[in-house]
Design a protein around this motif. Structure first.
Motif, PDB file in Angstrom:
ATOM      1  N   ILE A 123       4.827  10.133  -4.982  1.00 40.70           N
ATOM      2  CA  ILE A 123       5.355   8.822  -4.586  1.00 40.70           C
ATOM      3  C   ILE A 123       5.007   7.779  -5.656  1.00 40.70           C
ATOM      4  O   ILE A 123       5.859   7.005  -6.089  1.00 40.70           O
ATOM      5  N   ASP A 124       3.763   7.809  -6.116  1.00 42.51           N
ATOM      6  CA  ASP A 124       3.371   6.877  -7.179  1.00 42.51           C
ATOM      7  C   ASP A 124       4.311   7.001  -8.370  1.00 42.51           C
ATOM      8  O   ASP A 124       4.761   6.008  -8.932  1.00 42.51           O
ATOM      9  N   MET A 127       8.084   5.966  -7.512  1.00 38.22           N
ATOM     10  CA  MET A 127       8.347   4.627  -6.967  1.00 38.22           C
ATOM     11  C   MET A 127       7.702   3.491  -7.760  1.00 38.22           C
ATOM     12  O   MET A 127       7.869   2.330  -7.404  1.00 38.22           O
ATOM     13  N   SER A 128       6.960   3.794  -8.823  1.00 37.65           N
ATOM     14  CA  SER A 128       6.223   2.698  -9.455  1.00 37.65           C
ATOM     15  C   SER A 128       7.117   1.795 -10.306  1.00 37.65           C
ATOM     16  O   SER A 128       6.664   0.753 -10.777  1.00 37.65           O
ATOM     17  N   TYR A 137       3.711  -2.075  -0.149  1.00 37.13           N
ATOM     18  CA  TYR A 137       3.525  -0.691  -0.603  1.00 37.13           C
ATOM     19  C   TYR A 137       2.873   0.235   0.420  1.00 37.13           C
ATOM     20  O   TYR A 137       3.190   1.426   0.475  1.00 37.13           O
ATOM     21  N   VAL A 138       1.952  -0.298   1.234  1.00 35.73           N
ATOM     22  CA  VAL A 138       1.303   0.567   2.225  1.00 35.73           C
ATOM     23  C   VAL A 138       2.368   1.145   3.151  1.00 35.73           C
ATOM     24  O   VAL A 138       2.399   2.348   3.434  1.00 35.73           O
ATOM     25  N   ARG A 139       3.263   0.276   3.596  1.00 34.47           N
ATOM     26  CA  ARG A 139       4.288   0.727   4.546  1.00 34.47           C
ATOM     27  C   ARG A 139       5.375   1.553   3.871  1.00 34.47           C
ATOM     28  O   ARG A 139       5.977   2.431   4.482  1.00 34.47           O
ATOM     29  N   ILE A 140       5.650   1.271   2.601  1.00 31.61           N
ATOM     30  CA  ILE A 140       6.613   2.099   1.868  1.00 31.61           C
ATOM     31  C   ILE A 140       6.091   3.536   1.805  1.00 31.61           C
ATOM     32  O   ILE A 140       6.803   4.494   2.104  1.00 31.61           O
ATOM     33  N   ARG A 141       4.822   3.664   1.454  1.00 27.39           N
ATOM     34  CA  ARG A 141       4.237   5.004   1.353  1.00 27.39           C
ATOM     35  C   ARG A 141       4.285   5.717   2.714  1.00 27.39           C
ATOM     36  O   ARG A 141       4.710   6.872   2.816  1.00 27.39           O
TER      37      ARG A 141
END
Ligand code: FES
Ligand code: FES
Lengths: 155, 703
Positions: A123-124, A127-128, A137-141
């Motif tokens: 994901i990092d 999506m970075s 970002y917390v909720r995206i992950r």
């Protein structure tokens, strides 16, 4: 110049200056306003659309180079991954200001098409390039993991 | 408004910038109204006195800022909801020929003594004719049906389907597009356009408009930068074309000559020099003095502990660049855009265009982030001028480069802190000096605190002057260094700098005293139960009392965010954990305990904790605006980077229950982050950090 584009499964004719980035053609010629302008230089990902299954930054792609590539915008997303991502985004109440979220969702769909069960580091990596100034970002992950679980479920 | 079919539309006076007002404010009103939440719709409204709120000592206006919306509107919304419920019940009682107290409200219906039901929709017309009670009875907390529930945001679906309309998405029939090119210097003005004829021939180009100088962030005429003749302004040329790309391309091809003006020699070196001088200046303004700090520091000069710090200017950089659409017609104008403060915007148009306020109609869209930036309406005024010049509606969009270079900045600051400790190692006397460009001085002089020595700006010492730590001898002083840099409020305002200085200094004192950082703060807060509660809660959640795992670095910090004019007090404590990643330490986890008063919506509050800490990570680690030749040097996310997902720590929110009414929240979790990280590095490696962004070298793992 006159061009024929494949946008969200339909053929669309436009007449624009050839160096116009795809982003502005989507927004101003075709009225597809869900794709956003954030930086104009491929740094932020707000303008992300899919070309086939690959995420591209539409602000930095001259429309004359799109050719017959199948372009998908937030308005035209369909299929298992897309629906799982959108559901997870809504269930997780991901957006704050919301401006980056079309781009985030497109990025997440592309990731899940390529990688069934992405790890945090997948994901990092994927999506970075999609910046969120509200730092959702917390909720995206969480939403990406939730969508992946959803896709794995019985069907 | 209640429609016949029972659908309830609430007019929202506060903009939705991402903070959740679109959900939380309706939630409060709908609760008292006993509305059916499934039938509640929201739309943005402008233009009525009821929409106005006052922040400090000024007359009320329609705006959002300073984390005030929920705090200030909580009682007003509840009263409005209860008033409406009351007349609906009375209307039903009249209809059934019973008394009002025989009836009750139930999710969009009034229920009568025999269980008969009438919907709000059916009652609305009759209820509207009844007089409102001035102070209707409000619910007890135990009876809340919506307040306190983690309701989903009402704007989520639109924002996940690409259908939410932001300023940049506004479409007006017949509109053209505008792009600008600005004087590089903040005090610059246009001398010549060398290739005007050529540019006018480019495809799609309709006009080149010399925009009048727009003064920026000057809310009170005469406030801007007292003491300098170098008032910053925004001087730009606008190219209007059929399409934005054509306008942008043409604007970038303009060959412009500018006079840099009186501030043309502004540079980072010059600004830093001013900070260093001010830190050592003899003449200061005393903001707070208790006990005998000066005398004690003089008597014990040889044991003074001193630290100095600096932070640079930074900027809001909302992801939606500033933009506005204006349609000028016969001396009147209609505007659509991402506007955070309707009143400020209207005033600016009146001042710049010389028209009456009632000739202006403003339409507020969703804001693609703001953080304070979109209170300053320079971009709206420019769009109005462009439309007036071409006689057509114009959507003016700033490119990221124009948005950042001609952004509005958060002030810089320097801090010089001195203390002597008592025998136990706790502060006996402390001198806290903060210097830098004064925000209030530059934008709203009337907010300054006047003293015989001069005026001081509380925002420079937010979190210092309003002190919870027990300090028997305490001196707070400030020095204003006016600069021709356009500055404005940015999320968490002065506290990001001041609390970084202050908490870092407290960390230094505890470290010198050889006392645990948590215990040290606990002792200094011993008289303040609300402060202790958040500090203890975060320490417990993070298991502070057990030693950190091997390789981990930890830091703890505390701040009480006090609203303007003392309107609210939100208590915050954080523990950060840094862990090794390769040869570096990275921020992996942040525990954040808050006492926000009553939590209206735990879902949006949690989002503010998560996002606020992410925002603070950018400021702590990445943000710096530098200046050369009178202007800002950064131009896009390459040289002004934002935190990406790979740098986002895990967040552990701890929301404490409270009997207090809701306190401000949108800004409160930001300030404690940087000093907690700096403390972790100090404890792990002995490295002392004296500036933000925290230098990358400080994160190399101790060997
Ligand atoms: S707008 Fe395309 S990457 Fe930022
Ligand atoms: S939600 Fe605001 S930029 Fe991502």
């Amino acid at each position: 110049m006159k061009l024929s584009l494949r946008i969200n499964g339909a053929a669309r004719q436009v007449e624009v200056d050839g160096d116009t980035p795809l982003l502005w053609v989507l927004r101003e010629e075709l009225g597809l306003l869900g794709t956003k302008f954030g930086c104009g230089a491929a740094f932020c990902g707000a303008c992300t659309v899919l070309m086939g299954d690959v995420p591209v930054r539409s602000c930095s792609l001259p429309v004359s180079e799109v050719g017959d590539g199948a372009v998908t915008t937030i308005e035209g997303i369909a299929g298992r991954e897309a629906m799982a991502v959108q559901r997870a985004w809504i269930a997780g109440d991901v957006p704050q200001c919301g401006y980056c979220q079309s781009g985030q969702i497109m990025g997440a769909i592309a990731l899940l098409k390529a990688t069934k069960r992405p790890t945090d580091s997948d994901i990092d990596q994927a999506m970075s390039g999609n910046l969120c100034r509200c730092a959702t970002y917390v909720r995206i992950r969480e939403a990406i993991h939730a969508a992946a679980r959803d896709l794995e479920g019985p069907r | 408004m209640i429609a016949r079919d029972g659908e309830i539309t609430l007019g929202l006076s506060q903009p939705e910038v991402g903070q959740g007002s679109y959900t939380v404010l309706p939630q409060i009103l709908a609760d008292e109204l006993d509305a059916d939440w499934q039938r509640v719709k929201v739309r943005f409204v402008t233009g009525r006195d009821a929409y106005k709120i006052a922040f400090k000592n000024e007359p009320p206006v329609q705006k959002e800022g300073a984390s005030m919306s929920t705090t200030v509107l909580y009682a007003r919304l509840r009263t409005a909801g209860a008033q409406a419920r009351e007349v609906l019940i009375r209307a039903a009682a009249d209809h059934w020929k019973v008394t009002a107290d025989q009836c009750r409200a139930d999710k969009g219906f009034v229920v009568g003594p025999q269980g008969q039901r009438l919907s709000y929709g059916a009652l609305a017309a009759a209820a509207a004719k009844l007089p409102l009670a001035a102070s209707p009875p409000l619910k007890q907390r135990a009876d809340f049906a919506l307040i306190g529930k983690p309701l989903a945001r009402l704007d989520t679906v639109a924002k996940c389907t690409g259908t939410a309309v932001f300023g940049i998405d506004v479409v007006v029939p017949g509109m053209l597009y505008g792009a600008i090119q600005s004087a590089p210097s903040f005090t610059g003005s246009l001398t010549a356009i060398r290739n005007e004829a050529e540019i006018l021939k480019l495809p799609g180009v309709r006009a080149i408009v010399r925009l009048p100088a727009v003064h920026v962030a000057n809310e009170e005429p005469g406030s801007q930068h007292p003491g300098t003749a170098q008032s910053p302004r925004h001087n730009a040329v606008c190219v209007v074309a059929d399409r934005f790309w054509q306008a942008k391309r043409a604007a970038e091809a303009l060959d412009l000559v500018f006079d840099p003006g009186a501030g043309g020699d502004l540079s980072t070196a010059k600004i830093d020099g001013l900070l260093q001088t001010a830190m050592m200046a003899d003449k200061t303004v005393t903001a707070v003095e208790t006990g005998r700090p000066r005398e004690i520091l003089q008597e014990r000069a040889s044991s003074i502990i001193e630290r100095r710090f600096t932070v640079p200017h930074v900027t809001h950089a909302p992801l939606e660049p500033v933009n506005a659409t204006a349609s000028w017609k016969d001396g009147a104008v209609e505007v659509w855009g991402p506007i955070q403060a309707v009143a400020t915007c209207q005033d600016a148009i009146v001042a710049s265009l010389g028209i009456k306020a009632d000739a202006i109609k403003l339409n507020v869209t969703f804001l693609g982030g703001s953080f304070g930036r979109k209170i300053v309406p320079d971009y709206v005024v420019q769009a109005v001028h462009a439309s007036k010049a071409v006689g057509r509606p114009v959507k003016l969009i700033r490119t990221r480069e124009q948005d950042l270079r001609h952004g509005i900045f958060r002030v810089n600051a320097g801090g010089r802190f001195r203390a002597v400790l008592d025998q136990r190692g706790y502060p006996l006397a402390v001198q806290a000096r903060v210097v830098g460009q004064s925000l209030f001085g530059a934008t709203r002089k009337s907010w300054l605190d006047q003293t015989p020595e001069g005026a001081w700006d509380e925002s420079m010492v937010d979190g210092i002057y309003n002190q919870d730590y027990r300090l028997p001898n305490f001196l707070v002083e400030t020095v204003d260094t006016p600069l021709p840099v356009p500055v404005y409020f940015m999320r968490s305002v002065g506290s990001t700098a001041a609390v970084f200085f202050w908490e870092s200094f407290i960390s230094e004192l505890a470290h010198r005293a050889g006392i645990d950082q948590y215990i040290y703060r606990r002792e200094l807060l011993a008289d303040n139960p609300l402060a202790l509660r958040v500090l203890d809660a975060v320490a417990e959640a993070a298991q502070w009392k057990s030693p950190p795992t091997s390789g981990m670095a930890r830091g703890i910090s505390y701040n009480c965010y006090v609203g303007r004019g003392g309107r609210f007090r939100t208590y915050v404590a954080q523990v950060v954990e840094l862990e090794p990643v390769g040869d570096r330490l990275a921020v992996k986890r942040v525990f954040c305990a808050v006492d926000p008063g009553l939590t209206v919506n735990p879902n949006t509050l949690t989002a503010q904790i998560q996002g606020g800490i992410g925002f603070a990570m950018t400021t702590a680690l990445l943000s710096r605006i530098t200046f050369a030749n009178g202007g800002a040097e950064q131009s896009n996310f390459l040289d002004y980077p934002l935190l990406a997902i790979d740098g986002m720590p895990e967040i552990v929110p701890i929301i404490l229950p409270s009997d207090r009414p809701p306190q401000g929240f949108g800004e409160v979790v930001l300030a404690p982050l940087a000093p907690a990280i700096a403390q972790a590095l100090l404890l792990a490696s002995g490295r002392r950090i004296d500036s933000m962004p925290l230098p990358a070298a400080a994160f190399r793992r101790p060997t």
